[in-house]
Design a protein around this motif. Structure first.
Motif, PDB file in Angstrom:
ATOM      1  N   ILE A 185     -20.888 -20.539 -19.086  1.00  0.00           N
ATOM      2  CA  ILE A 185     -20.942 -19.114 -18.746  1.00  0.00           C
ATOM      3  C   ILE A 185     -20.366 -18.868 -17.350  1.00  0.00           C
ATOM      4  CG2 ILE A 185     -22.539 -17.209 -18.203  1.00  0.00           C
ATOM      5  CD1 ILE A 185     -24.393 -18.329 -20.365  1.00  0.00           C
ATOM      6  N   ASP A 186     -20.565 -19.808 -16.451  1.00  0.00           N
ATOM      7  CA  ASP A 186     -20.289 -19.553 -15.039  1.00  0.00           C
ATOM      8  C   ASP A 186     -18.805 -19.537 -14.646  1.00  0.00           C
ATOM      9  OD1 ASP A 186     -23.017 -19.487 -14.803  1.00  0.00           O
ATOM     10  OD2 ASP A 186     -23.169 -21.577 -14.180  1.00  0.00           O
ATOM     11  N   SER A 187     -18.072 -20.543 -15.067  1.00  0.00           N
ATOM     12  CA  SER A 187     -16.705 -20.648 -14.545  1.00  0.00           C
ATOM     13  C   SER A 187     -15.789 -19.467 -14.935  1.00  0.00           C
ATOM     14  CB  SER A 187     -16.074 -21.998 -14.880  1.00  0.00           C
ATOM     15  OG  SER A 187     -16.295 -22.366 -16.192  1.00  0.00           O
ATOM     16  N   PRO A 188     -15.924 -18.871 -16.135  1.00  0.00           N
ATOM     17  CA  PRO A 188     -15.092 -17.684 -16.387  1.00  0.00           C
ATOM     18  C   PRO A 188     -15.441 -16.528 -15.447  1.00  0.00           C
ATOM     19  CG  PRO A 188     -16.009 -18.536 -18.451  1.00  0.00           C
ATOM     20  CD  PRO A 188     -16.690 -19.272 -17.341  1.00  0.00           C
ATOM     21  N   VAL A 189     -16.738 -16.403 -15.105  1.00  0.00           N
ATOM     22  CA  VAL A 189     -17.148 -15.328 -14.198  1.00  0.00           C
ATOM     23  C   VAL A 189     -16.606 -15.606 -12.788  1.00  0.00           C
ATOM     24  CG1 VAL A 189     -19.125 -14.146 -13.155  1.00  0.00           C
ATOM     25  CG2 VAL A 189     -19.191 -14.776 -15.571  1.00  0.00           C
ATOM     26  N   ALA A 190     -16.662 -16.876 -12.385  1.00  0.00           N
ATOM     27  CA  ALA A 190     -16.108 -17.247 -11.072  1.00  0.00           C
ATOM     28  C   ALA A 190     -14.610 -16.924 -11.035  1.00  0.00           C
ATOM     29  CB  ALA A 190     -16.346 -18.728 -10.807  1.00  0.00           C
ATOM     30  N   SER A 191     -13.913 -17.180 -12.135  1.00  0.00           N
ATOM     31  CA  SER A 191     -12.474 -16.885 -12.205  1.00  0.00           C
ATOM     32  C   SER A 191     -12.231 -15.382 -12.091  1.00  0.00           C
ATOM     33  CB  SER A 191     -11.881 -17.364 -13.539  1.00  0.00           C
ATOM     34  OG  SER A 191     -12.213 -18.704 -13.783  1.00  0.00           O
ATOM     35  N   LYS A 196     -10.469 -10.678  -8.911  1.00  0.00           N
ATOM     36  CA  LYS A 196     -10.808  -9.377  -8.330  1.00  0.00           C
ATOM     37  C   LYS A 196     -10.375  -9.270  -6.869  1.00  0.00           C
ATOM     38  CE  LYS A 196     -14.397  -6.035  -7.830  1.00  0.00           C
ATOM     39  NZ  LYS A 196     -15.789  -5.723  -7.726  1.00  0.00           N
ATOM     40  N   ARG A 197     -10.383 -10.368  -6.151  1.00  0.00           N
ATOM     41  CA  ARG A 197      -9.947 -10.326  -4.755  1.00  0.00           C
ATOM     42  C   ARG A 197      -8.448 -10.605  -4.611  1.00  0.00           C
ATOM     43  NH1 ARG A 197     -12.389  -6.802  -2.538  1.00  0.00           N
ATOM     44  NH2 ARG A 197     -11.447  -7.454  -0.589  1.00  0.00           N
ATOM     45  N   GLY A 198      -7.716 -10.464  -5.687  1.00  0.00           N
ATOM     46  CA  GLY A 198      -6.269 -10.517  -5.581  1.00  0.00           C
ATOM     47  C   GLY A 198      -5.645 -11.898  -5.722  1.00  0.00           C
ATOM     48  N   THR A 284     -14.604 -23.029  -8.481  1.00  0.00           N
ATOM     49  CA  THR A 284     -15.557 -23.562  -9.455  1.00  0.00           C
ATOM     50  C   THR A 284     -16.666 -22.538  -9.688  1.00  0.00           C
ATOM     51  OG1 THR A 284     -17.260 -24.559  -8.056  1.00  0.00           O
ATOM     52  CG2 THR A 284     -15.244 -25.852  -8.385  1.00  0.00           C
ATOM     53  N   GLY A 285     -17.406 -22.756 -10.754  1.00  0.00           N
ATOM     54  CA  GLY A 285     -18.533 -21.874 -11.080  1.00  0.00           C
ATOM     55  C   GLY A 285     -19.835 -22.402 -10.525  1.00  0.00           C
ATOM     56  N   GLU A 286     -19.754 -23.280  -9.531  1.00  0.00           N
ATOM     57  CA  GLU A 286     -20.971 -23.855  -8.972  1.00  0.00           C
ATOM     58  C   GLU A 286     -21.831 -22.793  -8.287  1.00  0.00           C
ATOM     59  OE1 GLU A 286     -19.983 -28.281  -7.429  1.00  0.00           O
ATOM     60  OE2 GLU A 286     -18.553 -26.713  -6.912  1.00  0.00           O
ATOM     61  N   ASN A 287     -23.107 -23.118  -8.260  1.00  0.00           N
ATOM     62  CA  ASN A 287     -24.102 -22.186  -7.760  1.00  0.00           C
ATOM     63  C   ASN A 287     -25.163 -22.995  -7.052  1.00  0.00           C
ATOM     64  OD1 ASN A 287     -26.952 -21.009  -8.698  1.00  0.00           O
ATOM     65  ND2 ASN A 287     -25.517 -19.321  -8.494  1.00  0.00           N
ATOM     66  N   ARG A 312     -16.365 -20.894  -4.257  1.00  0.00           N
ATOM     67  CA  ARG A 312     -17.440 -20.869  -5.259  1.00  0.00           C
ATOM     68  C   ARG A 312     -18.019 -19.460  -5.282  1.00  0.00           C
ATOM     69  NH1 ARG A 312     -17.673 -25.772  -2.331  1.00  0.00           N
ATOM     70  NH2 ARG A 312     -17.759 -27.628  -3.654  1.00  0.00           N
ATOM     71  N   PRO A 313     -17.335 -18.557  -5.971  1.00  0.00           N
ATOM     72  CA  PRO A 313     -17.739 -17.150  -5.900  1.00  0.00           C
ATOM     73  C   PRO A 313     -19.189 -16.917  -6.335  1.00  0.00           C
ATOM     74  CG  PRO A 313     -15.646 -17.388  -7.044  1.00  0.00           C
ATOM     75  CD  PRO A 313     -16.169 -18.764  -6.836  1.00  0.00           C
ATOM     76  N   LEU A 314     -19.750 -17.810  -7.144  1.00  0.00           N
ATOM     77  CA  LEU A 314     -21.096 -17.558  -7.679  1.00  0.00           C
ATOM     78  C   LEU A 314     -22.195 -18.204  -6.870  1.00  0.00           C
ATOM     79  CD1 LEU A 314     -20.408 -18.098 -11.476  1.00  0.00           C
ATOM     80  CD2 LEU A 314     -20.261 -16.005 -10.135  1.00  0.00           C
ATOM     81  N   ILE A 315     -21.821 -18.773  -5.739  1.00  0.00           N
ATOM     82  CA  ILE A 315     -22.764 -19.614  -5.006  1.00  0.00           C
ATOM     83  C   ILE A 315     -24.118 -18.942  -4.792  1.00  0.00           C
ATOM     84  CG2 ILE A 315     -22.032 -19.027  -2.627  1.00  0.00           C
ATOM     85  CD1 ILE A 315     -22.655 -22.570  -3.852  1.00  0.00           C
TER      86      ILE A 315
END
Ligand code: ATP
Ligand code: MG
Length: 401
Positions: A185-191, A196-198, A284-287, A312-315
């Motif tokens: 679930i995480d890595s697509p959201v991180a992508s 979103k930030r260009g 990465t989708g790491e948190n 790691r946007p989801l950190i």
């Protein structure tokens, strides 16, 4: 023909970069609307962009636009000549089609050459509507409808609603990243958040056939495709066969370090790929703390292997927040399909939660790391490529035939 007014997002803040940003955004929009090239006319000015499209395309174009980063909001607008009677006529027409009863008129006079003052035009419009309708009432504080009239150099723009778009920055203005895409679930959201930030995103996936099935790979394929509408019109999904390295990792004495070392190798391969593709970061989708192995100690030991920044946007996100985004962007349904992951196959009973860099290095000494990475990189395939907004036949598909 209908007019769609596109408001730029954060672009307004960007000083000298403004033009670069605007041109990138327009280029991205043109690619996404490529198949309707003949039916869309673009009109650009400093603050906004107007698209002229055939009536039957309005819904489709609107939908595409709401997913393009760098767009703040859009409105369907009527454009009339800069004459009071035409403005009155159009605003009345719009008022007559309103379903609710209260309204407010707003006038913005961008073209200072227009002979009427804003306040006078506003009064004239509202008076005309009140005289010619039965149920409508003015409410300046809490109106159910707002009729906005903007007087610009090229005409008078009139609209009643704003549709929220994706915001963010135009994809590509912040360079390119390699995003490690698992089937979770995480890595697509991180992508998505990176886009979103260009930052444009190319995807990298590690598989271990025959332990991981073709279905698992298919899932990753679908996830990358689902993100296409947010991505730039040219991007790739790279797939690495990690089987050989995985076999080698089984020989690591300090079993608890297997996952740590596997991740360190993921990052080394991603760095090489980034170098070849002129990418500037790894995603990465790491948190923090989501699973036992996602600790700050682990992150430090992983970072050590990277020349590039690992974003790691989801950190800091809670799982619930991540799930909500994945539902919104349509990756959730794909991510929750059952699949087998490289990690899940060989997770040791007690993976180390606070790894030490010197132990990881020590364990890696016994592996032929450079050779393995070289071999794995050489056998990497491009699962698919998107070029100018079109899916180019994948190498996998070719192999299957
Ligand atoms: P996800 O939901 O993205 O799988 P996760 O919470 O399951 O994340 P891990 O399995 O610990 O976390 O993986 C952390 C990150 O490592 C993933 O978000 C992804 O970026 C990367 N990753 C894990 N497995 C793979 C893989 N097979 N191929 C590419 N990247 C991977
Ligand atoms: Mg995972």
């Amino acid at each position: 023909m209908k007019n769609i007014l596109v408001r730029y997002g954060e672009l307004t803040l960007k000083g000298n970069n403004r033009n670069i940003f605007i041109n990138k955004l327009i280029q991205n929009i043109k690619f996404k609307l490529k198949k309707h090239k003949e039916q869309v006319i673009y009109k650009k000015d400093h603050k906004s962009l107007t698209l002229q499209v055939k009536d039957e395309l309005v819904d489709e174009v609107t939908k595409v636009l709401t997913n393009i980063f760098g767009i703040y909001s859009i409105s369907l607008v009527d454009i009339v000549e800069k004459k009071e009677d035409l403005i009155l006529q159009k605003t009345l027409e719009i008022a007559q089609s309103l379903k609710e009863h209260t309204f407010k008129v707003e006038v913005e006079r961008k073209d200072k050459g227009f002979p009427m003052r804003s306040i006078d035009l506003k009064t004239s419009i509202a008076g005309n509507i009140l005289r010619n309708t039965n149920t409508l009432k003015v409410d300046v504080h809490n109106p159910q409808n707002k009729i906005t009239v903007i007087i610009k150099a090229d005409g008078v723009y009139i609209f009643t609603s704003k549709i929220n778009a994706a915001k963010g920055l135009p994809v590509g203005v912040s360079g390119k990243a390699i995003s490690l895409l698992s089937g979770g679930i995480d890595s697509p959201v991180a992508s998505y958040l990176t886009l979103k930030r260009g930052m444009q995103v190319d995807f990298l996936h590690f598989m271990t056939p025959p332990h991981t099935s073709p279905e698992a790979l298919d899932k990753v394929f679908k996830l990358a495709l689902q993100l296409e509408k947010f991505n730039q019109s040219n991007f790739s999904l790279y797939v690495c066969d990690f089987s050989m390295i995985l076999r080698e990792l089984m020989h690591i004495k300090e079993e608890t370090y297997r996952i740590t070392i596997m991740r360190r190798i993921f990052i080394r391969i991603a760095n090489k790929l980034a170098e070849q593709n002129n990418a500037k970061a790894i995603i990465t989708g790491e948190n923090l703390g989501q699973v036992a192995s996602q600790t700050i100690e682990s992150i430090n030991v992983i970072n050590e292997t990277s020349n590039l920044a690992i974003l790691r946007p989801l950190i800091t996100y809670d799982k619930e927040e991540i799930v909500n985004i994945s539902k919104k962007i349509g990756t959730y349904e794909i991510s929750v399909l059952p699949f087998d992951d490289v990690c899940s196959l060989y997770v040791p009973k007690n993976p180390v939660t606070k790894p030490r860099a010197y132990i990881a290095k020590d364990q890696e000494k016994n592996l032929l790391l450079d050779e393995m990475i070289e071999y794995t990189l050489n056998s990497m395939t491009k699962q698919f490529v998107f070029r100018d907004g079109e899916l180019i036949e994948s190498e996998r598909k070719k192999e299957e035939n």
